[in-house]
Design an enzyme around this catalytic site. Structure first.
Site, PDB file in Angstrom:
ATOM      1  N   ARG A 108       0.838  -1.202   0.000  1.00 17.60           N
ATOM      2  CA  ARG A 108       0.000   0.000   0.000  1.00 17.60           C
ATOM      3  C   ARG A 108       0.874   1.255   0.000  1.00 17.60           C
ATOM      4  NH1 ARG A 108      -5.527  -1.453   3.356  1.00 17.60           N
ATOM      5  NH2 ARG A 108      -5.521  -3.682   2.804  1.00 17.60           N
ATOM      6  N   ARG A 140       1.810   1.179  10.285  1.00 18.08           N
ATOM      7  CA  ARG A 140       1.368   1.535   8.936  1.00 18.08           C
ATOM      8  C   ARG A 140       2.588   1.531   8.023  1.00 18.08           C
ATOM      9  NH1 ARG A 140      -3.344   4.025   7.435  1.00 18.08           N
ATOM     10  NH2 ARG A 140      -3.795   4.507   9.627  1.00 18.08           N
ATOM     11  N   GLU A 176      -7.307  -0.260  14.759  1.00 14.71           N
ATOM     12  CA  GLU A 176      -7.855  -1.272  13.866  1.00 14.71           C
ATOM     13  C   GLU A 176      -6.814  -2.324  13.505  1.00 14.71           C
ATOM     14  OE1 GLU A 176      -9.307  -0.012   9.901  1.00 14.71           O
ATOM     15  OE2 GLU A 176      -8.544  -1.992   9.323  1.00 14.71           O
ATOM     16  N   SER A 181     -10.823  -6.128   9.624  1.00 12.54           N
ATOM     17  CA  SER A 181     -11.967  -5.473   9.001  1.00 12.54           C
ATOM     18  C   SER A 181     -12.814  -6.531   8.308  1.00 12.54           C
ATOM     19  CB  SER A 181     -11.462  -4.448   7.985  1.00 12.54           C
ATOM     20  OG  SER A 181     -12.545  -3.768   7.425  1.00 12.54           O
ATOM     21  N   ARG A 233       1.319  -5.263  11.833  1.00 13.20           N
ATOM     22  CA  ARG A 233       0.473  -4.458  12.718  1.00 13.20           C
ATOM     23  C   ARG A 233       0.052  -5.232  13.963  1.00 13.20           C
ATOM     24  NH1 ARG A 233      -4.510  -0.624  10.935  1.00 13.20           N
ATOM     25  NH2 ARG A 233      -2.857   0.318   9.695  1.00 13.20           N
TER      26      ARG A 233
END
Ligand SMILES: Nc1ncnc2c1ncn2[C@@H]1O[C@H](COS(=O)(=O)NC(=O)[C@@H](N)CO)[C@@H](O)[C@H]1O
Length: 419
Positions: free
Chosen positions: A258, A273, A347, A350, A388
């Site tokens: 990403r 991140r 988070e 998801s 993460r």
């Protein structure tokens, strides 16, 4: 994507979803284009019928009538091809707008433009009450030499990392542990590529709209996917899946890339991140039945919660608002894990139900017991995403002397009680 028929029959519901999901789309323009396309198709059909009638009468016509008939048929042919090019343009414009039509959110979703309207559904686990000053994950890593977070950036740039020694081993152990759990639950492990064609990003709904979040290789017309969901959604594109093969349960393991284009300045310290990470993805293809989708949503969520409970990581389950869940979702529940150094939940998972919104885009269909061909439903949820997940894992299980006590399920794989 929603069907044109549904949009025509439920303009109010679609308009409401466009508003509640903050989508910039002119539904009236879409409906007007749809009417124009239908009118042009009707016109072409009429002209084709007229030309066929002429060619039928041609055989029985008197010789002196034939030139006029031929000329008329030619003129009609020219008119048809003129309309066809206009139809082509309008159909392309309509298709582009259709790709932007959001799914209808479930009625229980908090209505609001962004994540600030998300609500907490439940909170699980006990937040650790340290009798010492806890370190954050970066300090723990530096103290134990568990990663290189600095020199690697001279090779790979910002938001990169290199896990070392026992922490690198822990990532592998975590993934194997999660893969074994999902395999025991009937999911087929698939190691999917991150390399994907643009069409696969359209199928999931990442494109149009999020192109700048993906790394692109123009020489190959390939992108690097940010989630295994992208490969898994298009894996069966174009097939008609027999009823007895459903539901298809995949545990998709892949590297994820990403660009985090919109995240400048956020989570710049450590492993929260990064540009490249690894994710085990729970993915379901099931029959287009709302109750079945709801059952799988609950199952995927429960699988992730069970893993966090086994890892003794405190967490909360979030109900995503209409503005936060994204265009394709009917429903989205995030799971946020407790990060002591931040003093808040972040988070880590998801979970989404999309009904047939992705299936229409990916051309994913099945044949039901009455031999009728229908679009399937798709769902996905994170099983584990690393590094993460390492952040709450390290921080919640740290000891006063800066070690990390491993949760029980990992001790055998890691050969000891401590990392
Ligand atoms: N840049 C990133 N760095 C590290 N982890 C990330 C990053 N982006 C996402 N993740 C992890 O990947 C998880 C899933 O990402 S997601 O975009 O929310 N959802 C998906 O990708 C879905 N396919 C479900 O997995 C996140 O909850 C987070 O744990």
């Amino acid at each position: 994507m929603l069907s044109l028929q549904f949009i025509r029959e439920n303009p109010g519901a679609v308009r409401k979803a466009i508003g509640e999901k903050n989508v910039s789309l002119d539904l009236d323009a879409l409906l007007a284009l749809d009417a124009e396309v239908r009118a042009l198709k009707t016109r072409i059909d009429g002209l084709r019928a007229e030309r066929n009638a002429i060619s039928d009468s041609f055989k029985s016509a008197a010789p002196e009538e034939r030139p006029a008939l031929g000329a008329k048929a030619k003129a009609i042919g020219a008119e048809i091809s003129g309309i066809e090019s206009d139809l082509g343009e309008k159909q392309a414009a309509l298709d582009a707008l259709l790709l932007r039509v959001p799914n209808i959110p479930w009625e229980g979703a908090p209505v609001g433009p962004d994540e600030s309207f998300n609500t907490v559904v439940r909170t699980e686990g006990t937040i650790p009450d340290f009798d010492f000053t806890p370190l954050d994950h970066v300090a723990l890593i530096e103290k134990n030499d568990w990663a290189d977070l600095a020199r690697i950036t001279q090779v790979a740039g910002s938001r990169t990392y290199c896990l070392k020694g026992r922490l690198a081993m822990l990532e592998q152990a975590l993934m194997l542990w999660a893969q074994q759990r999902l395999a025991a639950d009937g999911f087929t492990l698939m190691t999917v590529p991150a390399l994907a064609r643009p069409s696969a990003f359209v199928a999931t709904g990442h494109f149009p709209g999020h192109e700048e979040e993906a790394y692109f290789m123009p020489a190959d017309d390939l992108y690097l996917a940010g989630t295994g969901e992208i490969a898994l959604t298009s894996l069966h594109s174009g097939e008609i899946i027999e009823a007895d093969r459903l539901p298809i349960l995949y545990a998709g393991y892949s590297p994820c890339f990403r660009r985090e284009a919109g995240s400048a300045g956020r989570d710049v310290r450590g492993l929260l991140r990064v540009h490249q990470f690894y994710k085990l993805e729970q993915y379901v293809i099931c029959r287009d039945d709302e109750e079945e989708s709801a059952r799988w949503h609950a199952r995927l969520l429960a699988n992730a919660e069970a893993m966090l409970q086994a890892l003794e990581i405190p967490y909360q389950v979030i109900e995503a608002s209409t503005g936060d869940m994204g265009n394709g979702k009917f429903r989205m529940n995030d799971i946020e894990s407790w990060v002591p150094s931040l003093g808040k939940y972040r988070e880590t998972h998801s979970c989404s139900t999309l009904h047939d919104w992705q299936a229409r885009r990916a051309n994913l269909r099945w044949r039901d017991e009455e031999r009728k061909v229908r679009f399937v439903h798709t769902l996905n949820n994170t099983a584990l995403a690393s590094p993460r997940i390492l952040v709450p894992l390290l921080e919640n299980h740290q000891t006063a002397d800066g070690r990390v006590k491993l949760p029980a399920p990992l001790r055998e794989l890691m050969g000891g009680d401590y990392l």
